[in-house]
Structure formats: structure tokens, C-alpha cells
Design an enzyme around this catalytic site. Sequence first.
Site, PDB file in Angstrom:
ATOM      1  N   LYS A   6       0.771  -0.913   0.496  1.00 39.35           N
ATOM      2  CA  LYS A   6       0.187  -0.172   0.171  1.00 39.35           C
ATOM      3  C   LYS A   6       0.827   0.838   0.177  1.00 39.35           C
ATOM      4  O   LYS A   6       0.822   2.228  -0.227  1.00 39.35           O
ATOM      5  CB  LYS A   6      -0.905  -0.145   0.950  1.00 39.35           C
ATOM      6  CG  LYS A   6      -1.841  -0.704   0.936  1.00 39.35           C
ATOM      7  CD  LYS A   6      -2.891  -0.271  -0.026  1.00 39.35           C
ATOM      8  CE  LYS A   6      -3.987  -1.285   0.201  1.00 39.35           C
ATOM      9  NZ  LYS A   6      -5.230  -1.236  -0.913  1.00 39.35           N
ATOM     10  N   SER A  11      -3.399 -12.050   4.415  1.00 36.52           N
ATOM     11  CA  SER A  11      -4.088 -11.944   2.567  1.00 36.52           C
ATOM     12  C   SER A  11      -2.487 -12.921   1.758  1.00 36.52           C
ATOM     13  O   SER A  11      -2.766 -13.217   0.619  1.00 36.52           O
ATOM     14  CB  SER A  11      -3.974 -10.548   2.323  1.00 36.52           C
ATOM     15  OG  SER A  11      -2.742  -9.845   2.385  1.00 36.52           O
TER      16      SER A  11
HETATM   17  C1  LIG Z   1      -2.839  -6.786   3.939  1.00 37.25           C
HETATM   18  C2  LIG Z   1      -3.721  -6.933   2.569  1.00 37.25           C
HETATM   19  N1  LIG Z   1      -3.912  -7.576   1.446  1.00 37.25           N
HETATM   20  C3  LIG Z   1      -4.891  -7.448   0.730  1.00 37.25           C
HETATM   21  C4  LIG Z   1      -4.841  -6.550   0.463  1.00 37.25           C
HETATM   22  C5  LIG Z   1      -6.386  -5.289  -0.459  1.00 37.25           C
HETATM   23  O1  LIG Z   1      -5.259  -5.412  -1.818  1.00 37.25           O
HETATM   24  P1  LIG Z   1      -6.433  -3.605  -2.434  1.00 37.25           P
HETATM   25  O2  LIG Z   1      -6.971  -3.319  -1.730  1.00 37.25           O
HETATM   26  O3  LIG Z   1      -5.445  -3.333  -3.435  1.00 37.25           O
HETATM   27  O4  LIG Z   1      -6.903  -5.199  -2.825  1.00 37.25           O
HETATM   28  C6  LIG Z   1      -5.133  -4.987   1.483  1.00 37.25           C
HETATM   29  C7  LIG Z   1      -5.827  -3.758   1.295  1.00 37.25           C
HETATM   30  O5  LIG Z   1      -5.888  -2.936   2.375  1.00 37.25           O
HETATM   31  C8  LIG Z   1      -4.061  -5.168   2.505  1.00 37.25           C
HETATM   32  O6  LIG Z   1      -3.861  -4.705   3.394  1.00 37.25           O
END
Ligand SMILES: Cc1ncc(COP(=O)(O)O)c(C=O)c1O
Length: 321
Positions: free
Chosen positions: A48, A282
Site C-alpha cells: 500500500k 492475505s
Molecule cells: C494486507 C492486505 N492484503 C490485501 C489487501 C487488498 O488489496 P487491494 O485493496 O489492492 O485489493 C489489502 C488492502 O488494504 C491489505 O492491506
Amino acid sequence: MTQQNTPFPSTIETIGNTPLVELARLTRGINGRILAKMEYLNPGFSKKDRIARQIIEDAEAEGLLQPGQTIVELTSGNTGTGLAIVCGVKGYHFVAVMSRGNSMERARMMSALGAEVVLVNQLPESQPGQVSGGDLALVEQEAQRIVYERKAFRADQFRLAGNFRAHYLNTGPEILRQSGGAIDAFCDFAGTGGSFAGCAAAFKEFNPAIKCFIIEPAGAAVLSGEPLTYPNHRIQGGGYSMTDLPQLRPEHIDGYLQVTDDAAIQIARRLAKEEGVFAGYSSGANVAAALHLLETSCRGGSIAVLLCDSGLKYLSTDLWT
Ligand SMILES: Cc1ncc(COP(=O)(O)O)c(C=O)c1O
């Protein structure tokens, strides 16, 4: 992470250009490759940072952000950390609005980086560590209130093009360059959908045959049209049960995959033990889905994934026991 021969003018310029690593130990005995982008090596320890930089620099270029103006954003912690870094270096005051359901390491890190952190209580039926769409709606209300009150610039990651552009201009092309363009598929756990959308657009432009899959939590797979039965899943950073994600472009979506909490956790633990990759839930979900693809529709292929953030952000959770 960027290769350099001279000092960078600031931390902001070190964002991006993270390494791409083959997870050859996790795929032993499986036909195919997983190429993982180590986004947790960014200065704020997540992907991010990229969108924080892009959103602020786009707003500066378009005259939407005035010197000295306060910046506000709703965050599960990672975008806020990126914004805290970018705003700190550039001299803007940043207010991060976050649910109390997200891990507290994130709030502490954002305040250490100079952000004002506003924590919003969860709904009475919600659990810490399980931020639902309803919890997020409360955070959104509070963010809107603060923007209005302080005449602030909203670094809106759900709507602003900088989110998509950060991945379309950088993350996707970096993966193509680092893999020699040799990828067959990409799968990504969606929060705002910005990472998926930007990378998928770059991949499809390069080779329309690259298959791009959105990953959702099992029981909260609303983008694929499934009923919502498990809003309080544990895969932090996404799976907010929102059916309208403006970053997504339907023509780039080849399919949807589902990952359970348990699969995300087990693979995050295996990533740490077997690959030396200390990443979060994630990232576990992304690799779990990639392993599934190698065992089903993408046998023998090369699959690109993002390792979204650092395992250090989950020391207070039960990810690491
Ligand atoms: C740890 C983590 N994984 C996945 C995501 C998802 O990414 P995106 O917002 O680009 O779909 C985020 C988004 O905040 C995140 O902080």
C-alpha cells in the site's frame, strides 16, 4: 528495495521495485511455478506504500491538494502506514481512520510515523480481528465527518485512480520485467481491488492470454455472486462483502476463487517456515489460491502473486502461535 548507485532523496523513492521470488519449496512435487512479489519489503512493510505515493503525487499534480492541507483516509492499517510515510516526508498532516478490529500494531506504527490515528468501535456483534463490511461502514462515516470538519483532502483508495495507477504503472510491469513476461496467471485477494485491477490491466495489455483471478474469503464471496454467510472472516485487508468496487474492470476478470481462513493461515505459516517469507493472512490466501490453480486449471503454469504485507503486523493475533 530499488537498486541504486547514489543515495535516494527520501524514503518515498525507495517504494516499489521489490524482488520477485520463486516459491520453489512450497511447490515441490507440484507441476508449475509460483512467482511471489515481496511487497512486504516496502518501507511501510506493505504494497500500500505504492498507492499512498501515487494518490498523493497525482493529487499534487492535478492541483487537488494544497500545501498544508490535512489528508484523511480510511484504512485497515496498511494504506494508512504508506500515507503516514509519504505525508511525513512531504510535510502534510495525516489522519488515519481505522476500525478497532484491525491489529493494534498498525495503529502504533502509524502514530509513530506521525499520523493522528482515530479508532472506530466495531458493531456489537463483531469480533476483534474480524472486520466486517458493517464495521467498515462505520469507519467510512467517521472519515467523511472528519474530512468535512477539517476541509481535508480524502485520499480515497476505493475511488481514486491513483490506486489502480500505482499497480498498472509499476507493480504489474515490474512483474513482467522480472519474470521475462513468462507468467500464465495472476490471482489476488481483493480489498479495494486496486492491486488486482492495475496488475491485471498491465498483464492483459502485454498478453491477453494471462488469466486473472480475484480471490475472496469463503463465505464472503459476494463479487462472484455468492450469498454472504461469513462476513467476519479473518483475512485482514479485504473481503469486505462490497459488491461495488469501482477500481475493478469486469473485462479483466477471468474467474473467482475462494480461500478459507484456515487455508490462508496454514499457507502463511508454511511460507514462514519453508520459504523464509514472513507475511500476513492475505499473502497466505494468495499463495493458497495459486497452489489450487496449479492443481486444477493452471497445471504446469507460472502464477504471479503478491506477498501483500509483513507478518510483523500480526504479532498480536493468533496467526503466529
Ligand atoms: C494486507 C492486505 N492484503 C490485501 C489487501 C487488498 O488489496 P487491494 O485493496 O489492492 O485489493 C489489502 C488492502 O488494504 C491489505 O492491506
